[in-house]
Design a protein around this motif. Sequence first.
Motif, PDB file in Angstrom:
ATOM      1  N   UNK A 111       0.831  -1.210   0.000  1.00 36.41           N
ATOM      2  CA  UNK A 111       0.000   0.000   0.000  1.00 36.41           C
ATOM      3  C   UNK A 111       0.859   1.252   0.000  1.00 36.41           C
ATOM      4  N   UNK A 112       0.278   2.300  -0.512  1.00 39.54           N
ATOM      5  CA  UNK A 112       0.902   3.621  -0.431  1.00 39.54           C
ATOM      6  C   UNK A 112      -0.109   4.605   0.153  1.00 39.54           C
ATOM      7  N   UNK A 113      -1.210   4.791  -0.513  1.00 44.81           N
ATOM      8  CA  UNK A 113      -2.243   5.688  -0.019  1.00 44.81           C
ATOM      9  C   UNK A 113      -3.144   4.961   0.970  1.00 44.81           C
ATOM     10  N   UNK A 114      -3.446   5.631   2.065  1.00 45.15           N
ATOM     11  CA  UNK A 114      -4.378   5.121   3.056  1.00 45.15           C
ATOM     12  C   UNK A 114      -5.427   6.207   3.304  1.00 45.15           C
ATOM     13  N   UNK A 115      -6.544   5.863   3.943  1.00 48.28           N
ATOM     14  CA  UNK A 115      -7.526   6.918   4.266  1.00 48.28           C
ATOM     15  C   UNK A 115      -6.900   8.075   5.043  1.00 48.28           C
ATOM     16  N   UNK A 116      -5.972   7.747   5.964  1.00 52.12           N
ATOM     17  CA  UNK A 116      -5.320   8.796   6.751  1.00 52.12           C
ATOM     18  C   UNK A 116      -4.467   9.696   5.875  1.00 52.12           C
ATOM     19  N   UNK A 117      -3.687   9.109   4.969  1.00 51.35           N
ATOM     20  CA  UNK A 117      -2.811   9.916   4.125  1.00 51.35           C
ATOM     21  C   UNK A 117      -3.619  10.761   3.139  1.00 51.35           C
ATOM     22  N   UNK A 118      -4.708  10.210   2.625  1.00 53.46           N
ATOM     23  CA  UNK A 118      -5.565  10.980   1.710  1.00 53.46           C
ATOM     24  C   UNK A 118      -6.159  12.183   2.443  1.00 53.46           C
ATOM     25  N   UNK A 119      -6.648  11.949   3.663  1.00 51.18           N
ATOM     26  CA  UNK A 119      -7.211  13.047   4.450  1.00 51.18           C
ATOM     27  C   UNK A 119      -6.139  14.078   4.802  1.00 51.18           C
ATOM     28  N   UNK A 164      -6.099  17.968   3.750  1.00 53.04           N
ATOM     29  CA  UNK A 164      -6.004  19.014   4.774  1.00 53.04           C
ATOM     30  C   UNK A 164      -4.838  19.945   4.492  1.00 53.04           C
ATOM     31  N   UNK A 165      -3.702  19.385   4.064  1.00 58.46           N
ATOM     32  CA  UNK A 165      -2.534  20.207   3.751  1.00 58.46           C
ATOM     33  C   UNK A 165      -2.835  21.175   2.609  1.00 58.46           C
ATOM     34  N   UNK A 166      -3.531  20.687   1.584  1.00 62.55           N
ATOM     35  CA  UNK A 166      -3.907  21.555   0.461  1.00 62.55           C
ATOM     36  C   UNK A 166      -4.836  22.655   0.944  1.00 62.55           C
ATOM     37  N   UNK A 167      -5.793  22.311   1.809  1.00 62.17           N
ATOM     38  CA  UNK A 167      -6.728  23.306   2.332  1.00 62.17           C
ATOM     39  C   UNK A 167      -5.996  24.368   3.159  1.00 62.17           C
ATOM     40  N   UNK A 168      -5.010  23.920   3.948  1.00 58.92           N
ATOM     41  CA  UNK A 168      -4.240  24.863   4.768  1.00 58.92           C
ATOM     42  C   UNK A 168      -3.450  25.815   3.878  1.00 58.92           C
ATOM     43  N   UNK A 169      -2.826  25.294   2.826  1.00 58.44           N
ATOM     44  CA  UNK A 169      -2.053  26.144   1.917  1.00 58.44           C
ATOM     45  C   UNK A 169      -2.951  27.156   1.216  1.00 58.44           C
ATOM     46  N   UNK A 170      -4.142  26.722   0.832  1.00 58.91           N
ATOM     47  CA  UNK A 170      -5.090  27.655   0.207  1.00 58.91           C
ATOM     48  C   UNK A 170      -5.492  28.731   1.203  1.00 58.91           C
ATOM     49  N   UNK A 171      -5.745  28.327   2.438  1.00 55.88           N
ATOM     50  CA  UNK A 171      -6.100  29.304   3.461  1.00 55.88           C
ATOM     51  C   UNK A 171      -4.971  30.282   3.730  1.00 55.88           C
ATOM     52  N   UNK A 172      -3.729  29.782   3.752  1.00 56.70           N
ATOM     53  CA  UNK A 172      -2.581  30.662   3.987  1.00 56.70           C
ATOM     54  C   UNK A 172      -2.421  31.703   2.883  1.00 56.70           C
ATOM     55  N   UNK A 173      -2.904  31.395   1.688  1.00 55.70           N
ATOM     56  CA  UNK A 173      -2.787  32.344   0.579  1.00 55.70           C
ATOM     57  C   UNK A 173      -3.530  33.639   0.873  1.00 55.70           C
ATOM     58  N   UNK A 174      -4.515  33.587   1.760  1.00 62.91           N
ATOM     59  CA  UNK A 174      -5.293  34.787   2.102  1.00 62.91           C
ATOM     60  C   UNK A 174      -4.720  35.496   3.330  1.00 62.91           C
ATOM     61  N   UNK A 175      -3.563  35.004   3.830  1.00 62.01           N
ATOM     62  CA  UNK A 175      -2.977  35.547   5.040  1.00 62.01           C
ATOM     63  C   UNK A 175      -2.863  37.072   5.092  1.00 62.01           C
ATOM     64  N   UNK A 176      -2.190  37.698   4.104  1.00 64.08           N
ATOM     65  CA  UNK A 176      -2.009  39.154   4.163  1.00 64.08           C
ATOM     66  C   UNK A 176      -3.319  39.939   4.125  1.00 64.08           C
ATOM     67  N   UNK A 177      -4.392  39.315   3.695  1.00 62.68           N
ATOM     68  CA  UNK A 177      -5.676  40.003   3.600  1.00 62.68           C
ATOM     69  C   UNK A 177      -6.428  40.029   4.925  1.00 62.68           C
ATOM     70  N   UNK A 178      -6.062  39.116   5.828  1.00 61.15           N
ATOM     71  CA  UNK A 178      -6.828  39.007   7.080  1.00 61.15           C
ATOM     72  C   UNK A 178      -5.946  39.121   8.325  1.00 61.15           C
ATOM     73  N   UNK A 179      -4.628  38.992   8.177  1.00 62.72           N
ATOM     74  CA  UNK A 179      -3.737  39.013   9.327  1.00 62.72           C
ATOM     75  C   UNK A 179      -3.024  40.355   9.460  1.00 62.72           C
ATOM     76  N   UNK A 180      -2.537  40.621  10.652  1.00 59.18           N
ATOM     77  CA  UNK A 180      -1.767  41.823  10.888  1.00 59.18           C
ATOM     78  C   UNK A 180      -0.367  41.714  10.321  1.00 59.18           C
ATOM     79  N   UNK A 181       0.328  42.843  10.273  1.00 63.08           N
ATOM     80  CA  UNK A 181       1.668  42.880   9.681  1.00 63.08           C
ATOM     81  C   UNK A 181       2.638  41.962  10.429  1.00 63.08           C
ATOM     82  N   UNK A 182       2.552  41.936  11.760  1.00 64.51           N
ATOM     83  CA  UNK A 182       3.475  41.101  12.533  1.00 64.51           C
ATOM     84  C   UNK A 182       3.251  39.615  12.248  1.00 64.51           C
TER      85      UNK A 182
END
Length: 354
Positions: free
Chosen positions: A8-16, A20-38
């Motif tokens: 095996x290579x892919x498992x339900x855990x690895x797929x999830x 999740x990692x892709x979702x986090x990266x997409x969310x981080x793309x909006x960082x400067x629009x919602x976060x403070x300078x620091x």
Amino acid sequence: MRTAITVERWTPLSIASVALAVAVLIGLAFGPLVLGANAVDELTTLFIYVILAVMWNALAGYGGLVSVGQQAFFGLGAYAAVRLADFGVGVYPALVLGALLVGLVSLPISAFMLRLKAGEFAIGMWVVAELAHLLVNLDSLVQGETGTSLIALNAYAAETRHALTYWVALGAMTALLGTVFALLRSRVGAAIQAIRDNEEAADAVGVRVLRTKRIVFVLAAFGAGMAGALWLATAISFQPKTYFSVQWTAYMIFMVLVGGLGTFEGAILGAVIFFAIEAWFGSAGVWYLVGLGATALVFALFLPRGLWGVLESRTGWRLLPVGYRLRFSDGGSPLPHGRTASVPVHAGGSTSQG
């Protein structure tokens, strides 16, 4: 009772986990629009640390090429960006082009360095770093250890500059993570790990050793150069003794040892841990560095697999599947802890280079 074996290579855990990692990266793309300078600046620093950790782990953890001179490429990346900007290249394109030039420069360096083994390679890379430092000091633009600045950044308003640097750092981190992940899942990745485990045996079964090592060497150099250029964009000033300091490689080693040498997830975890430690204890001065060294020594002696390596061995978790593994089950039910073993082979079952 009959034992069933499943590859095996892919498992339900690895797929999830990947989702999740892709979702986090997409969310981080909006960082400067919602976060403070620091917060934007802090996350930019974290992205750079992740790049450094993943690149050194690819070189040493997977490729077996332990280097104590990666600060050579970190410093050259920053220097190349300064030089290109001085020639009139746009400041942000200069960051990427500077890293590409570092990758290009690493090609002739690899022709000599990759013929060295173990400790000879490690020390040889430190010598390369010192030589690069001396040569950069000769440039009149740099003015020796006085240094210079990436003046072109002053053309941007502070908020715009921080946001652009953040996005470039996020994009570079994402691209490099994806590149290393794809490389390690390919035939080249299997060959890299075969060379690390036994170079003579890998050569005997047809692996093109020098070419394969050169691929990971150049990739690691490019990544370190990109990190150096990005650090310059956050600091603006360039002083050779700072960028060519061996402490950068020490940071890389610390992150990878603590997180888990030779594990994809471990390098990322180590970067996050180092970032947190620096945020909490960085103001302690020399004692902070002593603490880092002592912690790295403890991990090297008592937890050589790092935090993620220990966690993976006890739970069988693999969030980002790089290789294959065999799952042994008795009567269809997995044995304790899954009785799994990672098998870093290509889908075709061969580590040889065609």
